[in-house]
Design an enzyme around this catalytic site. Structure first.
Site: not given
Ligand code: ATP
Ligand code: MG
Length: 554
Positions: A34, A259, A269
């Protein structure tokens, strides 16, 4: 680099066999960030899995901006995300997409569901909906559930046309109000939101919810495996429900993995944005940040980050990895690849009184003993050198083998010297150290074979270049600032950055390019800052110290 095999690959191997779901098909994954912040090391895990799996199976991996939520999304982030992925060494070819490009199609699928009697416009406010959610023994309720199809179609069109106020209506999937999985209790799939979108502007005032949008995005792109983190496990039934009830050819499969968590940092983020917005760090690329651009600026190599993920493996069990392990992976890589150089962080003059004034010579030294192909360079030597203050003690402590009056040490790659004393100012501060060199020890060995216990580094004062050195420590003082009940902002390490000006580095570093990495002998691994370092004003970030007691588990 292909990932090593893990449980996801075992599943894919099965599916590719004759009779399997993907028999004869090309494996097709996607990485769907995102664009509401910069990528961090946790995203890198997902990236490695998505791109790595495609590489392993000779398949494809799309890069898709998951921009269905207009809040906080921004084009700045899109460009940064692309750059970070390229830096890590992955490429999506011409398969770059925006989820927002499918808004019209998504709307069409929503209409399809309404027509099939599988979605309805609900007029419960968010609070009412919460109150009527039921519990594990009581089903949810909505008085709008049995509204006629025609009426829902009409109202949904009005929602789209901007005739309904924000929050007054939603579109809900008609699934199972009594489901034990609350995600299936007629989830909202569209809501009204008048925020302008970074790409579609004010064209839309209704936006699809993630759980509805994501499976559609995957299906439209022909994704075979939608790999995501564990928190989506409970959403998988809804994911499957969507792909099974709309008219799409591909039925992608969602598989979840754990994760990544790391000690002493936060991986979200939202939290990282807070650090930036509160001025607690200099930006998303502050070298203390766990963002990819921060790690890069600090001196991390793509290889070290890939190694880190490779060694951690992929599983279904959430775990927290020690920050020290990330540092270990960097140290291993830099030990192999970084050029060696001499730099004195806290300089004091060393005067070699028996070395003729005006004389100069140079020594040929290896750039990297681990990699002879990196060649050699010349370092100059004159009567006055810079050495580190710590390498001299007027009155030596126990087991101190470096410079003190009467003691001999080796100047790295140069001569053996014997300390004769020091100069002090009126306040008793040491202003210079004096020594005499052994003329017969050129290269560092004594002619009579006498043992020299210590070797110290030095920089020729005639050719030395000034540098600013930024010494970094952990950003947080506690091991788990990322826990839900911890206010991470209360645990910022006030000593996480120490700036040293007036360090002296050898002349060969004068033209250092941004992001060039070095092992400063006896000091640590350093990287020229990619924003502030330039010839004439060198700035080096300490990427990682030379040694640590940390040992990875076998
Ligand atoms: P954040 O909590 O940092 O905002 P998010 O999951 O909302 O992370 P996205 O941009 O939606 O951020 O993430 C893109 C991809 O990265 C998704 O498939 C998500 O599952 C993966 N992802 C995000 N954080 C992790 C993590 N700590 N370990 C493994 N995969 C992750
Ligand atoms: Mg997300």
């Amino acid at each position: 680099m292909a990932e090593s095999k893990h449980f996801i690959h075992e599943i894919i191997d099965e599916e590719l066999k004759e009779g399997g779901r993907c028999y004869g098909k090309t494996v097709h994954t996607r990485f769907p960030p995102e664009p509401n912040g910069y990528l961090h090391i946790g995203h890198a895990k997902a990236l490695e899995i998505d791109f790595g799996t495609a590489e392993l199976y000779g398949g494809m991996c799309n890069l898709r901006m998951d921009d269905t939520n207009p809040t906080k999304e921004d084009e700045e982030y899109v460009e940064a995300i692309k750059e970070d992925i390229h830096w890590l060494g992955h490429d999506w070819g011409d398969r770059f997409f925006y989820a927002s490009d499918y808004f019209e199609k998504m709307y069409g699928f929503a209409v399809e569901l309404i027509k099939k009697g599988l979605a309805y416009v609900c007029e419960l406010t968010p609070e009412q909906m919460k109150d009527m959610r039921g519990d594990i023994n009581t089903p949810a309720t909505s008085p709008y559930r049995d509204r006629p199809i025609e009426e829902s179609l009409e109202l949904f069109a009005k929602m789209r046309a901007g005739e309904i106020e924000d929050g007054k209506m939603t579109l809900r999937a008609k699934i199972d109000l009594a489901s034990g999985n609350f995600n299936m209790r007629d989830p909202v799939i569209y809501r009204i939101n008048r925020l302008p979108h970074h790409r579609t502007g004010t064209e839309w005032c209704i936006y699809p919810m993630y759980d509805f949008a994501h499976p559609i995005e995957d299906a439209l792109e022909g994704i075979t495996h939608s790999l995501c983190s564990l928190e989506f496990e409970n959403h998988r039934p809804l994911y499957d429900w969507v792909v099974n009830n709309i008219s799409v050819e591909t039925k992608p499969r969602q598989i979840e993995f754990a994760r990544l968590g790391i000690t002493h940092t936060v991986l979200s983020k939202r939290k990282l944005r807070n650090l930036v917005e509160n001025g607690l760090v200099s930006g998303w690329d502050d070298p203390r940040m766990p963002t990819l651009c921060g790690l890069r600026r600090r001196g991390y190599t793509p290889q070290s980050i890939r190694d880190f993920h490779e060694r951690n493996g992929v599983s279904k069990v959430n775990s927290v990895v020690e920050y020290a392990f990330l540092e270990y992976c960097l140290r291993e890589d830099l030990n192999k690849t970084a050029k060696r150089a001499m730099a004195v962080i806290n300089p004091v003059k060393l005067i070699i009184d028996n070395y003729p004034e005006g004389q100069s010579e140079s020594f040929t030294v290896e750039n990297n003993p681990e990699r002879p192909e990196d060649g050699t360079r010349e370092v100059t030597f004159t009567r006055e050198l810079w050495i580190d203050r710590d390498d001299f003690m007027e009155e030596p402590a126990k087991k101190y083998f470096r410079l003190f009056p009467g003691n001999e040490v080796r100047l790295k790659s140069a001569y053996v010297i014997k300390c004769t004393g020091c100069d002090k100012d009126a306040d008793g501060n040491i202003t210079a150290v004096h020594a005499e060199y052994d003329v017969d020890s050129r290269g560092g060995n004594t002619a009579d074979g006498r043992k020299i216990k210590a070797t110290i580094h030095w920089v020729d004062s005639a050719t030395a270049v000034d540098a600013e050195i930024r010494l970094y420590d952990r950003l947080f003082t506690i091991e788990a600032p990322d826990l839900a009940d911890v206010n991470y902002l209360d645990y910022i390490n006030p000593d996480s950055l120490t700036v040293v000006t007036g360090a002296k580095v050898e002349a060969s570093l004068a033209d250092t390019k941004p992001e060039e990495r070095f092992q400063f002998l006896r000091v640590g691994y350093f990287c020229a800052d990619n924003k502030d370092s330039k010839p004439g004003h060198l700035v080096f970030n300490r990427a990682v110290s030379l040694k640590d007691s940390y040992k990875p588990q076998a």
